[in-house]
Design a protein around this motif. Sequence first.
Motif, PDB file in Angstrom:
ATOM      1  N   TYR A 133      14.031  -2.002  57.893  1.00 16.77           N
ATOM      2  CA  TYR A 133      14.597  -0.939  57.052  1.00 16.77           C
ATOM      3  C   TYR A 133      16.049  -0.646  57.449  1.00 16.77           C
ATOM      4  N   ALA A 148      18.335  -3.374  56.387  1.00 13.90           N
ATOM      5  CA  ALA A 148      18.537  -3.419  54.932  1.00 13.90           C
ATOM      6  C   ALA A 148      19.463  -2.284  54.490  1.00 13.90           C
ATOM      7  N   VAL A 149      19.284  -1.082  55.052  1.00 13.11           N
ATOM      8  CA  VAL A 149      20.179   0.024  54.658  1.00 13.11           C
ATOM      9  C   VAL A 149      21.588  -0.253  55.187  1.00 13.11           C
ATOM     10  N   SER A 205      23.196  -2.587  52.970  1.00 19.49           N
ATOM     11  CA  SER A 205      23.664  -1.932  51.753  1.00 19.49           C
ATOM     12  C   SER A 205      24.968  -1.181  52.014  1.00 19.49           C
ATOM     13  N   THR A 243      16.725   9.866  51.674  1.00 20.81           N
ATOM     14  CA  THR A 243      15.640   9.050  52.240  1.00 20.81           C
ATOM     15  C   THR A 243      14.336   9.839  52.258  1.00 20.81           C
ATOM     16  N   VAL A 249      10.677  -7.356  48.352  1.00 23.62           N
ATOM     17  CA  VAL A 249      11.312  -6.490  49.345  1.00 23.62           C
ATOM     18  C   VAL A 249      11.257  -7.112  50.747  1.00 23.62           C
ATOM     19  N   GLU A 259      14.551  -7.846  52.967  1.00 24.77           N
ATOM     20  CA  GLU A 259      14.483  -7.644  54.414  1.00 24.77           C
ATOM     21  C   GLU A 259      14.859  -8.919  55.169  1.00 24.77           C
ATOM     22  N   TYR A 297      15.047   2.828  48.908  1.00 22.72           N
ATOM     23  CA  TYR A 297      14.684   2.254  50.200  1.00 22.72           C
ATOM     24  C   TYR A 297      13.791   3.224  50.991  1.00 22.72           C
ATOM     25  N   TYR A 343      10.247   2.764  50.276  1.00 19.38           N
ATOM     26  CA  TYR A 343       9.634   1.534  50.803  1.00 19.38           C
ATOM     27  C   TYR A 343       9.299   1.644  52.290  1.00 19.38           C
ATOM     28  N   SER A 359      21.183  -4.488  47.367  1.00 19.26           N
ATOM     29  CA  SER A 359      20.626  -3.129  47.364  1.00 19.26           C
ATOM     30  C   SER A 359      20.872  -2.428  46.030  1.00 19.26           C
ATOM     31  N   GLU A 400      18.378  -4.115  43.641  1.00 14.67           N
ATOM     32  CA  GLU A 400      16.999  -3.732  43.955  1.00 14.67           C
ATOM     33  C   GLU A 400      16.709  -2.322  43.419  1.00 14.67           C
ATOM     34  N   THR A 401      17.682  -1.432  43.584  1.00 14.80           N
ATOM     35  CA  THR A 401      17.498  -0.060  43.122  1.00 14.80           C
ATOM     36  C   THR A 401      17.376  -0.023  41.605  1.00 14.80           C
TER      37      THR A 401
END
Length: 465
Positions: A26, A29-30, A33, A75, A173, A178, A246, A249, A335, A338-339
């Motif tokens: 996570y 991935a953030v 982004s 978040t 994801v 990831e 995110y 997830y 990102s 994906e959003t």
Amino acid sequence: MEHHSPAPHTDKPVRSRGRFSGRLGYVLAVAGSAVGLGNIWRFPYLAAKYGGGMFLLVYLILMLTFGYVLIVSETALGRMTRKSPVGAFQTFGKSLPFQIGGWINAVVPMLIVPYYCVIGGWVLKYLAEYLKGSCLLLAEDHYFTNFISASASVEFWFLLFSALVFFVILAGVKQGVERVSKIMMPLLVLLAVFVAVYAVTRPGAWEGIVYFLVPNFEDFSFMTVVAAMGQMFYSLSIAMGILYTYGSYIGKDVDIEKSTGQVEFFDTAIALLAGMMVIPAVFVFSGGDMETLQAGPSLAFITLPKIFASMGMGTFVGTAFFLMFFFAALTSAISLMETSISTFEDELKWSRPKCCILMCLIMLLVGSASSLGYGVWDSITIFGMAFLDFFDFLTNSVMMPVAAFSTCILIVRVVGFPRICEEVERSSAFRRKKLYQFFLKYLAPICIGIIFVSSIANVLGLISL
Ligand code: PFF
């Protein structure tokens, strides 16, 4: 209005959502982004323009206060509702303000990702040229302007970059987003350290390092705050639905506060390294000429290739720089995409491939307008701006402040602090709870107002950012 298990407000069963495997996936991935074009070209030129070390100091303070509050909020709302932004807002109410709040957060990435992929395509083209050894060619006068007005070529690189993004998205994801972040982010750090060390060890770089890192109070102005705030917003991927998605997830065991700190650290470290690469190098190259430093967006595509060509190992350093730039752009574009797709999956209840096809159509429409806007369509402008600049202005200057404001209002007026705190505390103690409440209630609305007003004033030519 207090209810403690908000997710299943829909009558249909919640579709099985993607999941990150744990905190590391996570956070990377953030961070993937957050670390993007904004860190690598935007941060260095803004820092150079608005007071070097002073800009850095203001930026750090804002990030630890305003930035921290918005990341935690988005978040926590995503994880609480297990929805992307539209669904998250609707969990708390179905009336028009909730619809608007959700959709404005959701539409921002759909409008950004097409033009972001156009710039990603430019990066890919430069990377390909460096790999071919065209270091001197890229440094020629007018190379960049000739390239972006050659429509067929720009469109080709845009489509290639977009295809790479779709490829990762289709994998899902865990297997796609990831996995790519886990590989690319460590490589990005290595490349950034390499280029920065190379840049700061050039003779004459010291002056640039001091300017960049040491705050000088004479350099402080209101514009330093405005510019640092806008940059912080942009750089941390706030107010574009990404952190809601995110957040939806992650498991209840992921420590939101700690992850936020790590993402902020990562994002700032890369921005700092980018500053260390660019500012001293430009100092050496231009003998400290401020105009060269403030070249703005063209810094990465025009000034830096000239600098690389004038250095020893130019092809090698240029390749490393554009490879890093490519990783940063790709993970951010993923990102954003994906959003957007997550919103379609949630709202239209379509399969992932079908949502990808819809997104393809939006990409072709908005992205092609942006990519051709400097070439065959350069006669068409909106409020005097080319398509790409217009979408950038609309999203960053108008929609994002409204989106961030809607999140603040949602928490302060509807969800309430106790429920957000409860969500954060599911995984760990909420160490900065008091600060969080204070910043969200008083500081965030003021900051958002300043960004909004100053961006509009900038476009109207009343101030110059
Ligand atoms: N935070 C990323 C960056 O700094 O590039 C992603 C991003 C921010 C994309 C803002 C687009 C944008 F308008």
